[in-house]
Design a protein around this motif. Structure first.
Motif, PDB file in Angstrom:
ATOM      1  N   LEU A 131       1.264  15.174 -13.051  1.00 50.75           N
ATOM      2  CA  LEU A 131       0.026  15.785 -13.532  1.00 50.75           C
ATOM      3  C   LEU A 131       0.052  17.294 -13.311  1.00 50.75           C
ATOM      4  O   LEU A 131      -0.336  18.079 -14.197  1.00 50.75           O
ATOM      5  N   ASN A 132       0.512  17.709 -12.129  1.00 50.98           N
ATOM      6  CA  ASN A 132       0.569  19.148 -11.847  1.00 50.98           C
ATOM      7  C   ASN A 132       1.515  19.858 -12.822  1.00 50.98           C
ATOM      8  O   ASN A 132       1.225  20.963 -13.312  1.00 50.98           O
ATOM      9  N   THR A 133       2.651  19.203 -13.086  1.00 51.32           N
ATOM     10  CA  THR A 133       3.601  19.783 -14.034  1.00 51.32           C
ATOM     11  C   THR A 133       2.988  19.875 -15.428  1.00 51.32           C
ATOM     12  O   THR A 133       3.137  20.886 -16.139  1.00 51.32           O
ATOM     13  N   ALA A 134       2.277  18.814 -15.825  1.00 50.79           N
ATOM     14  CA  ALA A 134       1.655  18.806 -17.150  1.00 50.79           C
ATOM     15  C   ALA A 134       0.576  19.874 -17.250  1.00 50.79           C
ATOM     16  O   ALA A 134       0.414  20.528 -18.298  1.00 50.79           O
ATOM     17  N   ILE A 135      -0.180  20.080 -16.149  1.00 52.84           N
ATOM     18  CA  ILE A 135      -1.230  21.107 -16.159  1.00 52.84           C
ATOM     19  C   ILE A 135      -0.607  22.497 -16.322  1.00 52.84           C
ATOM     20  O   ILE A 135      -1.090  23.339 -17.104  1.00 52.84           O
ATOM     21  N   ALA A 136       0.473  22.714 -15.572  1.00 50.70           N
ATOM     22  CA  ALA A 136       1.139  24.026 -15.672  1.00 50.70           C
ATOM     23  C   ALA A 136       1.692  24.246 -17.073  1.00 50.70           C
ATOM     24  O   ALA A 136       1.568  25.348 -17.650  1.00 50.70           O
ATOM     25  N   GLN A 137       2.292  23.191 -17.634  1.00 55.45           N
ATOM     26  CA  GLN A 137       2.853  23.310 -18.978  1.00 55.45           C
ATOM     27  C   GLN A 137       1.753  23.523 -20.009  1.00 55.45           C
ATOM     28  O   GLN A 137       1.895  24.328 -20.947  1.00 55.45           O
ATOM     29  N   ALA A 138       0.628  22.813 -19.836  1.00 53.28           N
ATOM     30  CA  ALA A 138      -0.481  22.970 -20.776  1.00 53.28           C
ATOM     31  C   ALA A 138      -1.084  24.366 -20.671  1.00 53.28           C
ATOM     32  O   ALA A 138      -1.465  24.974 -21.691  1.00 53.28           O
ATOM     33  N   ASP A 194      -3.553   8.299 -15.573  1.00 51.74           N
ATOM     34  CA  ASP A 194      -2.535   7.555 -14.835  1.00 51.74           C
ATOM     35  C   ASP A 194      -2.732   7.710 -13.333  1.00 51.74           C
ATOM     36  O   ASP A 194      -2.623   6.746 -12.565  1.00 51.74           O
ATOM     37  N   VAL A 195      -3.042   8.951 -12.906  1.00 54.86           N
ATOM     38  CA  VAL A 195      -3.292   9.191 -11.479  1.00 54.86           C
ATOM     39  C   VAL A 195      -4.515   8.409 -11.012  1.00 54.86           C
ATOM     40  O   VAL A 195      -4.516   7.793  -9.938  1.00 54.86           O
ATOM     41  N   ALA A 196      -5.586   8.416 -11.829  1.00 52.55           N
ATOM     42  CA  ALA A 196      -6.805   7.691 -11.459  1.00 52.55           C
ATOM     43  C   ALA A 196      -6.534   6.187 -11.343  1.00 52.55           C
ATOM     44  O   ALA A 196      -7.026   5.519 -10.420  1.00 52.55           O
ATOM     45  N   ALA A 197      -5.740   5.645 -12.271  1.00 56.50           N
ATOM     46  CA  ALA A 197      -5.426   4.214 -12.230  1.00 56.50           C
ATOM     47  C   ALA A 197      -4.625   3.858 -10.985  1.00 56.50           C
ATOM     48  O   ALA A 197      -4.880   2.835 -10.330  1.00 56.50           O
ATOM     49  N   LYS A 198      -3.670   4.719 -10.633  1.00 58.99           N
ATOM     50  CA  LYS A 198      -2.853   4.440  -9.451  1.00 58.99           C
ATOM     51  C   LYS A 198      -3.672   4.594  -8.173  1.00 58.99           C
ATOM     52  O   LYS A 198      -3.466   3.863  -7.199  1.00 58.99           O
ATOM     53  N   VAL A 206       0.831  -1.197   0.000  1.00 59.19           N
ATOM     54  CA  VAL A 206       0.000   0.000   0.000  1.00 59.19           C
ATOM     55  C   VAL A 206       0.870   1.252   0.000  1.00 59.19           C
ATOM     56  O   VAL A 206       0.594   2.223  -0.711  1.00 59.19           O
ATOM     57  N   GLU A 207       1.944   1.254   0.788  1.00 54.18           N
ATOM     58  CA  GLU A 207       2.814   2.423   0.858  1.00 54.18           C
ATOM     59  C   GLU A 207       3.475   2.686  -0.495  1.00 54.18           C
ATOM     60  O   GLU A 207       3.600   3.840  -0.924  1.00 54.18           O
ATOM     61  N   VAL A 208       3.888   1.618  -1.160  1.00 51.24           N
ATOM     62  CA  VAL A 208       4.508   1.785  -2.481  1.00 51.24           C
ATOM     63  C   VAL A 208       3.502   2.370  -3.458  1.00 51.24           C
ATOM     64  O   VAL A 208       3.817   3.258  -4.263  1.00 51.24           O
ATOM     65  N   ALA A 209       2.268   1.891  -3.395  1.00 55.49           N
ATOM     66  CA  ALA A 209       1.234   2.408  -4.291  1.00 55.49           C
ATOM     67  C   ALA A 209       0.957   3.882  -4.007  1.00 55.49           C
ATOM     68  O   ALA A 209       0.733   4.680  -4.928  1.00 55.49           O
ATOM     69  N   LYS A 210       0.980   4.257  -2.725  1.00 52.32           N
ATOM     70  CA  LYS A 210       0.778   5.669  -2.382  1.00 52.32           C
ATOM     71  C   LYS A 210       1.896   6.538  -2.947  1.00 52.32           C
ATOM     72  O   LYS A 210       1.659   7.656  -3.427  1.00 52.32           O
ATOM     73  N   GLN A 211       3.116   6.042  -2.889  1.00 49.74           N
ATOM     74  CA  GLN A 211       4.238   6.793  -3.454  1.00 49.74           C
ATOM     75  C   GLN A 211       4.080   6.952  -4.965  1.00 49.74           C
ATOM     76  O   GLN A 211       4.368   8.015  -5.528  1.00 49.74           O
ATOM     77  N   ASP A 212       3.601   5.896  -5.622  1.00 50.32           N
ATOM     78  CA  ASP A 212       3.362   5.990  -7.068  1.00 50.32           C
ATOM     79  C   ASP A 212       2.306   7.043  -7.373  1.00 50.32           C
ATOM     80  O   ASP A 212       2.406   7.789  -8.369  1.00 50.32           O
ATOM     81  N   VAL A 213       1.273   7.105  -6.531  1.00 50.10           N
ATOM     82  CA  VAL A 213       0.227   8.114  -6.731  1.00 50.10           C
ATOM     83  C   VAL A 213       0.801   9.518  -6.574  1.00 50.10           C
ATOM     84  O   VAL A 213       0.478  10.443  -7.349  1.00 50.10           O
ATOM     85  N   ALA A 214       1.658   9.692  -5.565  1.00 49.69           N
ATOM     86  CA  ALA A 214       2.254  11.014  -5.339  1.00 49.69           C
ATOM     87  C   ALA A 214       3.110  11.441  -6.528  1.00 49.69           C
ATOM     88  O   ALA A 214       3.062  12.609  -6.974  1.00 49.69           O
ATOM     89  N   VAL A 215       3.894  10.503  -7.059  1.00 43.64           N
ATOM     90  CA  VAL A 215       4.733  10.824  -8.226  1.00 43.64           C
ATOM     91  C   VAL A 215       3.859  11.175  -9.428  1.00 43.64           C
ATOM     92  O   VAL A 215       4.118  12.147 -10.165  1.00 43.64           O
ATOM     93  N   ALA A 216       2.794  10.379  -9.638  1.00 42.59           N
ATOM     94  CA  ALA A 216       1.904  10.646 -10.769  1.00 42.59           C
ATOM     95  C   ALA A 216       1.200  11.986 -10.609  1.00 42.59           C
ATOM     96  O   ALA A 216       0.973  12.712 -11.592  1.00 42.59           O
TER      97      ALA A 216
END
Length: 232
Positions: free
Chosen positions: A15-22, A66-70, A1-11
């Motif tokens: 996403l935030n970076t992509a939103i800012a870039q978009a 990707d965030v939703a899947a994680k 579960v902790e690993v999955a949470k870390q994956d969500v945080a990275v994703a």
């Protein structure tokens, strides 16, 4: 579960970076649209900025998926963890129950069932012994080897015989004793122990060899001895 949470945080960061870039690319596309209309930049430059803004927008959508899947994976892992925790709790309870030993009431009940089973087995063994004895009483055995000479034995089927009643008469055919009348003037031809040849009216073509065991003054009307088979 902790690993999955870390994956969500990275994703989420991606996403935030992509939103800012978009967002930046969208503003740039609007600015170059004004510049193109004012004749400051060429149409090619404007189209490049427009395509870049669309690419950044699509990148945002991919990152959101990707965030939703994680996040869904996190929920699945959390549910699986809860199930395993329940299993551990149940097994721990079972282990404690085994270590504590059976309840006294259960022990007494098991002992009563065992005693009842032993009593049932003993009754069945006694019944089997009785049935075997009764079965042996239904068998009538001849004390000798011979032939039954009692007629109409089939009429005795189903009848009851008391102890000592005669069921049938059997003749011992190992040694047949017969009496033959001989004329007085021929008596001198017979001696004790001599072998003779007999022919019976029932078997005129079959001779029988016999032995003289006694010579009497006169023959009687009695036939050979017989043996009776009685109920044991």
């Amino acid at each position: 579960v902790e690993v999955a949470k870390q994956d969500v945080a990275v994703a989420q960061k991606k996403l935030n970076t992509a939103i800012a870039q978009a967002d930046f690319s969208a503003r740039e596309a609007l600015r170059f649209d004004e510049l193109y209309k004012g004749g400051v930049v060429s149409r090619q430059v404007f189209e490049d900025k427009k395509r870049q803004a669309e690419t950044e927008r699509l990148n945002v959508e991919e990152n959101r998926q990707d965030v939703a899947a994680k996040q869904q994976q996190v929920e699945s892992n959390r549910s699986e963890l809860a199930t395993k925790q329940q299993t551990v709790v149940q097994r721990q309870a079972n282990l404690e129950l085994v270590l504590s030993g059976p309840y006294p009431d259960d022990i007494q009940a098991a002992r009563r069932e065992l005693e009842a089973a032993k009593a049932t087995l003993k009754r069945q063994q006694q019944q089997l012994k009785y049935d075997r004895e009764q079965l042996q009483r239904t068998q009538l055995l001849m004390p000798i080897d011979g032939y039954l000479v009692t007629s109409y034995l089939d009429q005795k089927v189903g009848s009851y015989l008391k102890q000592g009643n005669t069921f049938a008469v059997a003749e011992d055919d190992r040694n047949i004793r017969g009496e033959v009348r001989v004329a007085e003037y021929n008596i001198g031809e017979f001696n004790l122990g001599a072998s003779v040849e007999l022919k019976l009216m029932a078997y005129p073509n079959r001779p029988f060899t016999a032995k003289v065991v006694s010579i009497e003054p006169a023959a009687s009307d009695q036939h050979s001895s017989s043996t009776t088979a009685k109920e044991p």
